[in-house]
Motif scaffolding. Structure first.
Motif, PDB file in Angstrom:
ATOM      1  N   ILE A   1      12.373   3.354  -3.331  1.00 40.19           N
ATOM      2  CA  ILE A   1      12.387   2.104  -2.519  1.00 40.19           C
ATOM      3  C   ILE A   1      11.247   1.190  -2.717  1.00 40.19           C
ATOM      4  O   ILE A   1      10.183   1.735  -2.978  1.00 40.19           O
ATOM      5  CB  ILE A   1      12.444   2.731  -1.156  1.00 40.19           C
ATOM      6  CG1 ILE A   1      13.600   3.818  -0.677  1.00 40.19           C
ATOM      7  CG2 ILE A   1      12.742   1.545  -0.079  1.00 40.19           C
ATOM      8  CD1 ILE A   1      13.483   4.494   0.476  1.00 40.19           C
ATOM      9  N   LEU A   2      11.566  -0.114  -2.594  1.00 41.26           N
ATOM     10  CA  LEU A   2      10.621  -0.961  -2.462  1.00 41.26           C
ATOM     11  C   LEU A   2      10.337  -1.452  -1.037  1.00 41.26           C
ATOM     12  O   LEU A   2      11.528  -1.936  -0.589  1.00 41.26           O
ATOM     13  CB  LEU A   2      10.894  -2.338  -3.330  1.00 41.26           C
ATOM     14  CG  LEU A   2      11.407  -1.973  -4.957  1.00 41.26           C
ATOM     15  CD1 LEU A   2      11.519  -3.409  -5.507  1.00 41.26           C
ATOM     16  CD2 LEU A   2      10.086  -1.226  -5.339  1.00 41.26           C
ATOM     17  N   LEU A   3       9.295  -1.351  -0.495  1.00 42.38           N
ATOM     18  CA  LEU A   3       8.901  -1.574   0.774  1.00 42.38           C
ATOM     19  C   LEU A   3       7.736  -2.899   1.200  1.00 42.38           C
ATOM     20  O   LEU A   3       6.772  -2.919   0.290  1.00 42.38           O
ATOM     21  CB  LEU A   3       8.249  -0.632   1.633  1.00 42.38           C
ATOM     22  CG  LEU A   3       9.333   0.441   2.273  1.00 42.38           C
ATOM     23  CD1 LEU A   3       8.549   1.598   2.685  1.00 42.38           C
ATOM     24  CD2 LEU A   3      10.322   0.020   3.137  1.00 42.38           C
ATOM     25  N   TRP A   4       8.036  -3.875   1.865  1.00 40.85           N
ATOM     26  CA  TRP A   4       7.064  -4.869   2.265  1.00 40.85           C
ATOM     27  C   TRP A   4       7.174  -4.933   3.907  1.00 40.85           C
ATOM     28  O   TRP A   4       7.792  -5.312   4.430  1.00 40.85           O
ATOM     29  CB  TRP A   4       7.898  -6.278   1.552  1.00 40.85           C
ATOM     30  CG  TRP A   4       7.000  -7.293   1.640  1.00 40.85           C
ATOM     31  CD1 TRP A   4       5.690  -7.553   2.309  1.00 40.85           C
ATOM     32  CD2 TRP A   4       6.998  -8.354   0.885  1.00 40.85           C
ATOM     33  NE1 TRP A   4       5.066  -8.758   2.096  1.00 40.85           N
ATOM     34  CE2 TRP A   4       5.990  -9.408   0.877  1.00 40.85           C
ATOM     35  CE3 TRP A   4       7.939  -8.909  -0.191  1.00 40.85           C
ATOM     36  CZ2 TRP A   4       5.744 -10.491   0.340  1.00 40.85           C
ATOM     37  CZ3 TRP A   4       7.756  -9.963  -0.940  1.00 40.85           C
ATOM     38  CH2 TRP A   4       6.555 -10.689  -0.781  1.00 40.85           C
ATOM     39  N   LEU A   5       5.571  -4.459   4.069  1.00 39.93           N
ATOM     40  CA  LEU A   5       5.537  -4.486   5.610  1.00 39.93           C
ATOM     41  C   LEU A   5       5.202  -5.966   6.119  1.00 39.93           C
ATOM     42  O   LEU A   5       4.360  -6.873   5.659  1.00 39.93           O
ATOM     43  CB  LEU A   5       4.152  -3.591   5.564  1.00 39.93           C
ATOM     44  CG  LEU A   5       3.500  -3.596   6.974  1.00 39.93           C
ATOM     45  CD1 LEU A   5       4.416  -2.848   8.156  1.00 39.93           C
ATOM     46  CD2 LEU A   5       2.032  -2.789   7.109  1.00 39.93           C
TER      47      LEU A   5
ATOM     48  N   ALA B   1       7.138  -0.297  16.868  1.00 40.57           N
ATOM     49  CA  ALA B   1       7.907  -0.216  15.708  1.00 40.57           C
ATOM     50  C   ALA B   1       6.926  -1.019  14.698  1.00 40.57           C
ATOM     51  O   ALA B   1       6.433  -2.052  14.962  1.00 40.57           O
ATOM     52  CB  ALA B   1       9.150  -0.678  15.688  1.00 40.57           C
ATOM     53  N   ILE B   2       7.198  -0.771  13.360  1.00 40.29           N
ATOM     54  CA  ILE B   2       6.695  -1.833  12.350  1.00 40.29           C
ATOM     55  C   ILE B   2       8.074  -2.475  11.741  1.00 40.29           C
ATOM     56  O   ILE B   2       8.991  -1.730  11.704  1.00 40.29           O
ATOM     57  CB  ILE B   2       5.904  -0.751  10.943  1.00 40.29           C
ATOM     58  CG1 ILE B   2       6.733  -0.040  10.271  1.00 40.29           C
ATOM     59  CG2 ILE B   2       4.565  -0.193  11.715  1.00 40.29           C
ATOM     60  CD1 ILE B   2       6.185   0.635   9.283  1.00 40.29           C
ATOM     61  N   LYS B   3       7.846  -3.554  11.204  1.00 40.20           N
ATOM     62  CA  LYS B   3       9.059  -4.220  10.562  1.00 40.20           C
ATOM     63  C   LYS B   3       8.918  -4.446   9.285  1.00 40.20           C
ATOM     64  O   LYS B   3       7.658  -4.765   8.685  1.00 40.20           O
ATOM     65  CB  LYS B   3       9.236  -5.682  11.320  1.00 40.20           C
ATOM     66  CG  LYS B   3      10.588  -6.500  11.108  1.00 40.20           C
ATOM     67  CD  LYS B   3      10.396  -7.726  11.839  1.00 40.20           C
ATOM     68  CE  LYS B   3      11.719  -8.530  11.439  1.00 40.20           C
ATOM     69  NZ  LYS B   3      11.736  -9.845  12.194  1.00 40.20           N
ATOM     70  N   VAL B   4       9.837  -3.961   8.450  1.00 42.70           N
ATOM     71  CA  VAL B   4       9.729  -3.949   6.989  1.00 42.70           C
ATOM     72  C   VAL B   4      10.752  -4.592   6.112  1.00 42.70           C
ATOM     73  O   VAL B   4      11.973  -4.820   6.903  1.00 42.70           O
ATOM     74  CB  VAL B   4       9.298  -2.431   6.418  1.00 42.70           C
ATOM     75  CG1 VAL B   4       8.394  -1.552   6.744  1.00 42.70           C
ATOM     76  CG2 VAL B   4      10.774  -1.679   6.670  1.00 42.70           C
ATOM     77  N   LEU B   5      10.462  -5.128   4.929  1.00 45.51           N
ATOM     78  CA  LEU B   5      11.668  -5.559   4.192  1.00 45.51           C
ATOM     79  C   LEU B   5      11.698  -4.388   3.215  1.00 45.51           C
ATOM     80  O   LEU B   5      10.886  -3.897   2.611  1.00 45.51           O
ATOM     81  CB  LEU B   5      11.137  -6.748   3.609  1.00 45.51           C
ATOM     82  CG  LEU B   5      11.111  -8.049   4.236  1.00 45.51           C
ATOM     83  CD1 LEU B   5      10.594  -9.452   3.389  1.00 45.51           C
ATOM     84  CD2 LEU B   5      12.157  -8.331   5.399  1.00 45.51           C
ATOM     85  N   TYR B   6      12.819  -4.346   2.616  1.00 44.94           N
ATOM     86  CA  TYR B   6      13.148  -3.056   1.677  1.00 44.94           C
ATOM     87  C   TYR B   6      14.385  -3.423   0.655  1.00 44.94           C
ATOM     88  O   TYR B   6      15.078  -4.410   1.073  1.00 44.94           O
ATOM     89  CB  TYR B   6      13.442  -1.863   2.527  1.00 44.94           C
ATOM     90  CG  TYR B   6      14.795  -1.589   3.045  1.00 44.94           C
ATOM     91  CD1 TYR B   6      15.753  -1.096   2.158  1.00 44.94           C
ATOM     92  CD2 TYR B   6      15.060  -1.915   4.223  1.00 44.94           C
ATOM     93  CE1 TYR B   6      16.961  -0.787   2.783  1.00 44.94           C
ATOM     94  CE2 TYR B   6      16.334  -1.838   4.580  1.00 44.94           C
ATOM     95  CZ  TYR B   6      17.312  -1.418   4.240  1.00 44.94           C
ATOM     96  OH  TYR B   6      18.569  -1.233   4.650  1.00 44.94           O
ATOM     97  N   GLN B   7      14.035  -2.838  -0.239  1.00 49.35           N
ATOM     98  CA  GLN B   7      15.280  -2.825  -1.467  1.00 49.35           C
ATOM     99  C   GLN B   7      15.292  -1.472  -2.054  1.00 49.35           C
ATOM    100  O   GLN B   7      14.226  -0.935  -2.290  1.00 49.35           O
ATOM    101  CB  GLN B   7      14.864  -3.831  -2.591  1.00 49.35           C
ATOM    102  CG  GLN B   7      14.933  -5.222  -2.129  1.00 49.35           C
ATOM    103  CD  GLN B   7      16.695  -5.787  -2.088  1.00 49.35           C
ATOM    104  OE1 GLN B   7      17.396  -4.817  -2.064  1.00 49.35           O
ATOM    105  NE2 GLN B   7      16.583  -7.054  -2.343  1.00 49.35           N
ATOM    106  N   PRO B   8      16.505  -0.728  -2.091  1.00 46.09           N
ATOM    107  CA  PRO B   8      16.787   0.352  -2.780  1.00 46.09           C
ATOM    108  C   PRO B   8      16.693   0.192  -4.301  1.00 46.09           C
ATOM    109  O   PRO B   8      17.099  -0.847  -5.130  1.00 46.09           O
ATOM    110  CB  PRO B   8      18.268   0.875  -2.366  1.00 46.09           C
ATOM    111  CG  PRO B   8      18.822  -0.615  -2.067  1.00 46.09           C
ATOM    112  CD  PRO B   8      17.971  -1.499  -1.595  1.00 46.09           C
TER     113      PRO B   8
END
Length: 388
Positions: free
Chosen positions: A280-284, A321-328
């Motif tokens: 996973i790529l995560l962007w906080l 909560a935290i809000k994240v962007l993600y890409q599998p």
């Protein structure tokens, strides 16, 4: 905080630091018009011919009704509007790891999945954070003489616990409760017999005796790495209670991301398995959200039967909560982007058991599916909230 069994969804995202909120009032069912909306500082009420939906806000959050602006109708979704709020700033995050692991105290380590005791009554005299994974490369900048730490790995002593980004290091030399490491099979054909022998790898997996979940890895004959997502550490006098798995994984990862972003000013992360593969790529995006959702999750949750259903259709839920962007990244998805992130030194990598990486991806997908459709994506990334 309760909501009547009406058919109108109410979604509210409060940004504590910005003192603002996004309110989405779901489109009523056929025949659900007219809609009467009442906004007061401590609650929000939506009345339709079918019934009434009411949200009672947490005590630390108050709406400013006169500030409503940006009203627009989104077909198939409902009314969107923004308004100001008066919300207490989120309290300083106290690490659950440092808070639980207090020096001089006796702790018991449990398998989070089943509650099996892994280490019983361990007295911890030193609980210390480990330096970043790349600390060795920076030693030359600190010292004017040859590296004094060369070939000297940081291994805990008997009553130590070292805390990494996503793991604990402990010494199991004298512990009778040490779990048995799993021996990974290596295929070696005997010249005289047509069968295979089992040979242990240098760094073997550590598994729970009861549920066979991977807990960590043996780093040496005495040192074991336990992943934070697999272990619960509590004072020995406290009784263990099972925490829903998806809730625990979200909370642990959210705190890891918040602490790392604050300590290292990095907001992009790769989540990789113990096998070294990126999952996973995560962007906080932010860590100050309060999300309140009514009647919006039950249908989406049914699509994810492997995850426990924490959100009930007849109730309203509110959570930090935290809000994240993600890409599998599984099955070569987003391979080019993944390669670029892995080669970027400003992006931090977090390692978890491979099964937990897949579990996290399922949680992110479920949380994304529960959002109103217009909030589910941003540019080429998917959006999700992780409960803290």
């Amino acid at each position: 905080m309760a909501a009547a069994a009406a058919g109108t969804r109410v979604f509210l995202e409060v940004r504590r630091r910005l003192q603002s909120a996004l309110l989405i009032l779901g489109e009523p069912k056929e025949g659900g018009m007219p809609m009467d909306i009442s906004v007061v500082p401590c609650s929000l009420q939506v009345k339709t011919p079918e019934g009434c939906t009411e949200l009672q806000l947490p005590a630390e959050v108050r709406l400013v009704p006169s500030s409503c602006r940006g009203l627009q109708y989104v077909p198939g979704e409902g009314l969107h509007l923004r308004l100001q709020v008066r919300a207490e700033s989120d309290a300083k995050l106290i690490s659950m790891f440092n808070q639980t692991l207090q020096a001089q105290g006796c702790c018991t380590f449990y398998c989070q999945s089943c509650g099996e005791v892994i280490i019983k009554d361990r007295k911890l005299l030193r609980v210390l954070p480990l330096p970043s994974e790349n600390w060795g490369a920076l030693v030359e900048e600190w010292c004017c003489h040859p590296d004094p730490f060369a070939n000297k790995p940081l291994h805990p002593q008997e009553n130590d616990c070292f805390i990494g980004d996503s793991f604990f290091l402990v010494n199991l030399r004298s512990d009778l409760w040490q779990p048995r490491p799993e021996l990974a099979p290596v295929e070696t054909q005997c010249p005289s017999e047509n069968h295979f022998k089992l040979k242990p790898k240098a760094n073997t997996k550590v598994i729970c005796k009861r549920c066979k979940v991977m807990l960590g890895e043996t780093m040496s004959s005495e040192t074991t790495k336990f992943y934070m997502t697999e272990i619960v550490i509590q004072p020995s006098e406290r009784k263990f209670s099972i925490i829903p798995r998806s809730q625990f994984v979200q909370s642990v990862l959210a705190q890891c991301l918040v602490e790392l972003s604050a300590a290292r000013s990095t907001f992009r992360f790769t989540i990789q398995g113990h096998d070294g593969k990126a999952y996973i790529l995560l962007w906080l995006l932010n860590s100050d959200s309060l999300v309140i959702d009514s009647l919006g999750s039950s249908k989406s949750i049914k699509k994810f039967p492997l995850l426990e259903d924490n959100l009930k259709a007849d109730s309203c839920s509110a959570w930090n909560a935290i809000k994240v962007l993600y890409q599998p990244c599984i099955k070569n998805r987003n391979a080019k982007l993944c390669s670029a992130w892995e080669s970027d030194i400003s992006i931090h990598s977090l390692t978890l058991p491979s099964a937990t990486c897949l579990e996290l991806l399922l949680i992110l997908s479920r949380n994304n599916a529960t959002l109103p459709p217009s909030l589910r994506s941003m540019n080429s990334f998917q959006v999700a909230f992780l409960k803290m």
